[in-house]
Write a protein that holds these residues in place. Sequence first.
Motif, PDB file in Angstrom:
ATOM      1  N   VAL A 211       0.770  -0.666   0.204  1.00  0.00           N
ATOM      2  CA  VAL A 211      -0.257   0.266  -0.166  1.00  0.00           C
ATOM      3  C   VAL A 211       0.608   0.690  -0.187  1.00  0.00           C
ATOM      4  CG1 VAL A 211      -1.751   1.222   1.099  1.00  0.00           C
ATOM      5  CG2 VAL A 211      -2.044  -1.570   1.205  1.00  0.00           C
TER       6      VAL A 211
ATOM      7  N   LEU B 172       1.588   4.817   0.415  1.00  0.00           N
ATOM      8  CA  LEU B 172       0.753   5.620   1.425  1.00  0.00           C
ATOM      9  C   LEU B 172       1.152   7.500   0.620  1.00  0.00           C
ATOM     10  CD1 LEU B 172       2.118   4.815   5.056  1.00  0.00           C
ATOM     11  CD2 LEU B 172      -0.141   4.769   3.761  1.00  0.00           C
TER      12      LEU B 172
ATOM     13  N   VAL C  14       0.717   5.478  10.491  1.00  0.00           N
ATOM     14  CA  VAL C  14       0.642   3.729  10.161  1.00  0.00           C
ATOM     15  C   VAL C  14       0.629   2.466  11.371  1.00  0.00           C
ATOM     16  CG1 VAL C  14       3.122   3.700  10.257  1.00  0.00           C
ATOM     17  CG2 VAL C  14       2.331   2.627   8.635  1.00  0.00           C
TER      18      VAL C  14
ATOM     19  N   ARG D 250      -1.550  -1.202  10.296  1.00  0.00           N
ATOM     20  CA  ARG D 250      -0.639  -2.135  10.756  1.00  0.00           C
ATOM     21  C   ARG D 250      -1.999  -2.677  11.367  1.00  0.00           C
ATOM     22  NH1 ARG D 250       4.414   0.174  10.973  1.00  0.00           N
ATOM     23  NH2 ARG D 250       5.799  -0.107   9.103  1.00  0.00           N
TER      24      ARG D 250
ATOM     25  N   TRP E 179       3.995  -1.632   4.027  1.00  0.00           N
ATOM     26  CA  TRP E 179       3.455   0.382   3.402  1.00  0.00           C
ATOM     27  C   TRP E 179       4.534   1.215   3.157  1.00  0.00           C
ATOM     28  CZ3 TRP E 179      -2.169   0.665   4.705  1.00  0.00           C
ATOM     29  CH2 TRP E 179      -2.258   0.067   5.331  1.00  0.00           C
TER      30      TRP E 179
ATOM     31  N   ASP F  43       6.311   4.573   2.873  1.00  0.00           N
ATOM     32  CA  ASP F  43       6.641   5.938   3.484  1.00  0.00           C
ATOM     33  C   ASP F  43       7.018   6.914   2.483  1.00  0.00           C
ATOM     34  OD1 ASP F  43       7.213   7.760   4.840  1.00  0.00           O
ATOM     35  OD2 ASP F  43       7.211   7.071   6.387  1.00  0.00           O
TER      36      ASP F  43
END
Length: 262
Positions: free
Chosen positions: A185, A187, A196, A200, A209, A211
């Motif tokens: 995913v 962000l 975050v 999770r 994720w 960043d």
Amino acid sequence: MSDGPILIFDSGVGGLTVLREARVLMPDRRFVFVADDAGFPYGDWEEDALTRRLVELFGRLIAAHGPIACVIACNTASTLALDALRAAYPQMLFVGTVPAIKPAAERTRSGLVSVLATPGTVRRQYTQDLIDQWATRCRVKLVGSVALAALAERYMRGGFVDEEAVLTEIAPCFVEEDGRRTDIVVLACTHYPFLVNRMRKMAPWPVDWLDPAEAIARQAERVVSTLGTRSISGDFDPAFFTGGEPDFATRRIVHGFGLRTR
């Protein structure tokens, strides 16, 4: 040798994640952080009006702070107005923020990638162009969250967030298809990394994720690397808010990032 600061700009406090990474990479640089809280959230703006606001606002910011470079730590502002800003101020170096679609496409194993962004970023042709250029072998789902940036702002100020509300915003990111599951995913908003850990916790299965903060900071380092250095002073870097003096909770946040508001 230039002694101007690097200006880091966002609609709210999300850009502090970029500031944190930039300081690690460029400890000999000065920074100015600017939050356009008077205009937050940008997702509520009509595009032409927001572009005009940003061009006018940066004219004042550049004149006031004399930065050597401006980092637009905001996907919405970057995908909408970066070209207009560069055209209006051709002598200024601008570093934008775009969804990390290319690294997501390179890392995914399942081929299912989601981009979690503001509705404005989801609508931009720029975002679709990134998918067409870098992710044609993936299935990319664009998820426009109306509330997540505001949830992150409230969490940073108050230390509490409604986890069910977070789940509602991120749930569309999780796709199962032919025995495969979303495994990355993106962000695509600098506010989202503040949440975050809650993401999770609430996610139906583990994902990577992405960043954007470190990548933005690295690009800023590359852009300013030829402009000379300046020894860091003992004073705090300043933070400015377009809405005026911030409240106590916001001051506490920026002080925690080594900034002063006066």
